[in-house]
Write a protein that holds these residues in place. Structure first.
Motif, PDB file in Angstrom:
ATOM      1  N   SER A 197      24.653   2.590  28.943  1.00  0.00           N
ATOM      2  CA  SER A 197      24.451   0.813  29.298  1.00  0.00           C
ATOM      3  C   SER A 197      23.385   0.008  28.537  1.00  0.00           C
ATOM      4  O   SER A 197      22.234   0.811  28.814  1.00  0.00           O
ATOM      5  N   ASN A 198      23.879  -1.136  28.661  1.00  0.00           N
ATOM      6  CA  ASN A 198      22.878  -2.038  28.640  1.00  0.00           C
ATOM      7  C   ASN A 198      23.247  -3.758  29.696  1.00  0.00           C
ATOM      8  O   ASN A 198      24.438  -3.759  29.215  1.00  0.00           O
ATOM      9  N   ILE A 199      22.319  -4.722  29.139  1.00  0.00           N
ATOM     10  CA  ILE A 199      22.500  -5.822  29.304  1.00  0.00           C
ATOM     11  C   ILE A 199      22.488  -6.685  28.317  1.00  0.00           C
ATOM     12  O   ILE A 199      20.826  -6.144  27.783  1.00  0.00           O
ATOM     13  N   SER A 200      22.602  -7.474  27.097  1.00  0.00           N
ATOM     14  CA  SER A 200      22.230  -8.084  25.846  1.00  0.00           C
ATOM     15  C   SER A 200      22.356  -9.226  26.454  1.00  0.00           C
ATOM     16  O   SER A 200      23.804 -10.297  26.227  1.00  0.00           O
ATOM     17  N   TYR A 201      21.440 -10.051  25.822  1.00  0.00           N
ATOM     18  CA  TYR A 201      21.880 -11.241  25.488  1.00  0.00           C
ATOM     19  C   TYR A 201      21.756 -11.701  24.396  1.00  0.00           C
ATOM     20  O   TYR A 201      21.275 -11.726  23.502  1.00  0.00           O
ATOM     21  N   LEU A 202      23.076 -12.941  23.845  1.00  0.00           N
ATOM     22  CA  LEU A 202      23.530 -13.026  22.386  1.00  0.00           C
ATOM     23  C   LEU A 202      23.263 -14.739  22.044  1.00  0.00           C
ATOM     24  O   LEU A 202      23.600 -15.222  23.447  1.00  0.00           O
ATOM     25  N   SER A 203      22.900 -14.893  21.236  1.00  0.00           N
ATOM     26  CA  SER A 203      23.131 -16.703  20.784  1.00  0.00           C
ATOM     27  C   SER A 203      25.207 -16.322  20.491  1.00  0.00           C
ATOM     28  O   SER A 203      25.684 -15.673  20.419  1.00  0.00           O
ATOM     29  N   PHE A 204      25.828 -17.833  20.253  1.00  0.00           N
ATOM     30  CA  PHE A 204      26.647 -17.992  19.958  1.00  0.00           C
ATOM     31  C   PHE A 204      27.078 -17.482  18.408  1.00  0.00           C
ATOM     32  O   PHE A 204      28.690 -17.731  18.159  1.00  0.00           O
ATOM     33  N   VAL A 205      26.402 -17.010  17.806  1.00  0.00           N
ATOM     34  CA  VAL A 205      26.795 -16.510  16.418  1.00  0.00           C
ATOM     35  C   VAL A 205      26.855 -15.502  16.426  1.00  0.00           C
ATOM     36  O   VAL A 205      26.406 -14.602  15.801  1.00  0.00           O
ATOM     37  N   GLY A 206      25.852 -14.540  17.717  1.00  0.00           N
ATOM     38  CA  GLY A 206      25.898 -13.008  17.438  1.00  0.00           C
ATOM     39  C   GLY A 206      24.696 -12.800  17.420  1.00  0.00           C
ATOM     40  O   GLY A 206      23.972 -11.238  17.541  1.00  0.00           O
ATOM     41  N   GLU A 207      23.399 -13.352  17.506  1.00  0.00           N
ATOM     42  CA  GLU A 207      21.622 -13.147  17.322  1.00  0.00           C
ATOM     43  C   GLU A 207      21.705 -12.540  18.329  1.00  0.00           C
ATOM     44  O   GLU A 207      21.921 -12.810  19.484  1.00  0.00           O
ATOM     45  N   MET A 208      21.009 -11.256  19.164  1.00  0.00           N
ATOM     46  CA  MET A 208      19.970 -10.818  19.475  1.00  0.00           C
ATOM     47  C   MET A 208      19.310 -10.881  19.942  1.00  0.00           C
ATOM     48  O   MET A 208      17.872 -11.126  19.432  1.00  0.00           O
ATOM     49  N   LEU A 209      19.590 -11.930  21.123  1.00  0.00           N
ATOM     50  CA  LEU A 209      17.643 -12.551  21.830  1.00  0.00           C
ATOM     51  C   LEU A 209      16.727 -11.723  22.775  1.00  0.00           C
ATOM     52  O   LEU A 209      15.758 -12.154  22.738  1.00  0.00           O
ATOM     53  N   GLU A 210      17.811 -10.804  23.531  1.00  0.00           N
ATOM     54  CA  GLU A 210      17.003  -9.761  24.129  1.00  0.00           C
ATOM     55  C   GLU A 210      17.800  -8.409  24.284  1.00  0.00           C
ATOM     56  O   GLU A 210      19.177  -8.836  25.388  1.00  0.00           O
ATOM     57  N   GLN A 211      17.156  -7.530  25.024  1.00  0.00           N
ATOM     58  CA  GLN A 211      18.385  -6.415  25.289  1.00  0.00           C
ATOM     59  C   GLN A 211      18.015  -5.538  26.609  1.00  0.00           C
ATOM     60  O   GLN A 211      16.435  -5.148  26.425  1.00  0.00           O
ATOM     61  N   VAL A 212      17.790  -5.065  27.729  1.00  0.00           N
ATOM     62  CA  VAL A 212      17.770  -3.791  28.779  1.00  0.00           C
ATOM     63  C   VAL A 212      18.352  -3.120  28.907  1.00  0.00           C
ATOM     64  O   VAL A 212      19.360  -3.248  28.839  1.00  0.00           O
ATOM     65  N   THR A 213      18.320  -2.015  29.821  1.00  0.00           N
ATOM     66  CA  THR A 213      18.278  -0.665  29.300  1.00  0.00           C
ATOM     67  C   THR A 213      18.056  -0.649  30.635  1.00  0.00           C
ATOM     68  O   THR A 213      17.110  -1.027  31.318  1.00  0.00           O
TER      69      THR A 213
END
Length: 361
Positions: A197-213
């Protein structure tokens, strides 16, 4: 002359309509402070609006068991989602009590029970399962055009469940639970040995801004639900897929640019949660986080500066939110109330079985 008069009448009519018939708001729908799905004694399902004291403002029928809802930021419209794996998501006019539109998941997709509007209310984002490819997607819907589907983008993982809008109004935070499922297998978990699992921070067009596990030793912890404070701190609730005798943390928080901070309780309290945190809420000042376990009949209230959480016992408790008056809860036995470090304060009991979530407007 006729054309000029017609144009003038049209102009005056438009002005009158704008003056006499302003666009309805949540105040016109009874000023609810939260939404919750429930089951009635006949076995039917409804979506309810409530005020902070537990007073029902409205109840509207659903075609099946509901899970969570997304509230439009200004208009009295709510999107009610089916419980996973769900095919229905209904847009309901809570003032008129009628269905406005239905969201049809494309072939090969089903909803996960959660969604969120953009700040301006023009777009709706939904968590979905691309089950033939074993990946999560975020569906994008046009709320200004009868909820036409605009497209989708990768959620950043597998099994996206909850998602929230960050305070900047431009970023989505997604809880990718990591568990692969397929409708042909019901609710069976197909990838536990390799889940992540993870937490993902995304823009409104799906750009990955940050992810943590999570740390490797908690690989079997599925991040399921989120709550976000005005500061941007995100609280997370988890569900453990391993040995239930092991006392693992089921709550935590995250701030961008940092690792996930886990919240722990005494081993016996962790075991009583039965590996299942059902919902989570965070206070407006980010100083308190509350998580619930219907399986354990327990609320854990974590406070900054305290070594251990306050433990509150409440049979079948799951729904939780932080509103103007503090933390509120709902139970499968119909109870609605508030709580703090001083204990539970039941307010009303309805002849309903409240479902998992209490969604703040």
């Amino acid at each position: 002359m006729v054309t000029d008069m017609t144009n003038r009448r049209a102009f005056l009519s438009g002005m009158l309509a704008a003056t006499v018939l302003p666009r309805p708001t949540w105040a016109d729908a009874g000023a609810p402070t939260c939404l919750a799905a429930a089951k009635v004694s006949t076995g039917d399902y409804i979506l309810c609006g409530m005020r902070e004291g537990g007073e029902l403002v409205f109840s509207l029928p659903l075609p099946g068991r509901g899970h969570a809802a997304a509230a439009h930021p200004t208009r009295p419209h709510a999107v009610a989602f089916a419980r996973r794996p769900g095919r229905f998501a209904l847009v309901i006019d809570c003032l008129l009590g009628r269905e406005m539109a239905g969201l049809d998941a494309p072939d090969g997709r089903h909803f996960y029970g959660h969604g969120v509007f953009s700040d301006d209310g023009r777009q709706l984002f939904t968590t979905e399962n691309d089950y033939d490819n074993g990946r999560g997607v975020i569906g994008v819907w046009d709320a200004t055009n009868n909820y036409r589907r605009l497209g989708e983008f990768w959620s950043g993982g597998t099994g996206p469940h909850d998602l929230r809008l960050m305070p900047d109004g431009e970023t989505l935070v997604v809880a990718n639970g990591g568990i692969e499922t397929h409708p042909d297998s019901g609710r069976a978990k197909l990838n536990l040995p390799t889940m992540q699992s993870n937490i993902s921070y995304l823009s409104f067009v799906g750009e990955m801004l940050e992810q943590v596990t999570l740390p490797a030793e908690l690989q079997l912890n599925s991040i399921r639900h989120l709550a976000v404070a005005p500061s941007g701190k995100a609280a997370l609730a988890m569900q453990w897929q391993g040995d239930l005798a092991r006392p693992v943390p089921l709550a935590g928080w995250h701030e961008r640019g940092r690792e996930i901070h886990l919240l722990t309780a005494a081993p016996n309290s962790q075991r009583q949660m039965a590996g299942y945190a059902g919902s989570i809420a965070i206070s407006g000042d980010s100083k308190q986080i509350a998580t619930t376990s219907p399986r354990g009949g327990m609320i854990q209230l974590f406070s900054v500066g305290q070594d251990a959480p306050t433990i509150l016992q409440a049979p079948d408790v799951c729904g939780v939110s932080h509103q103007a008056g503090g933390f509120h809860y709902t139970t499968g036995t119909g109870e609605v109330g508030q709580f703090s470090e001083n204990g539970l304060k039941p307010q009303q009991t309805h002849d309903l079985a409240w479902d998992n979530h209490l969604v703040r407007l």
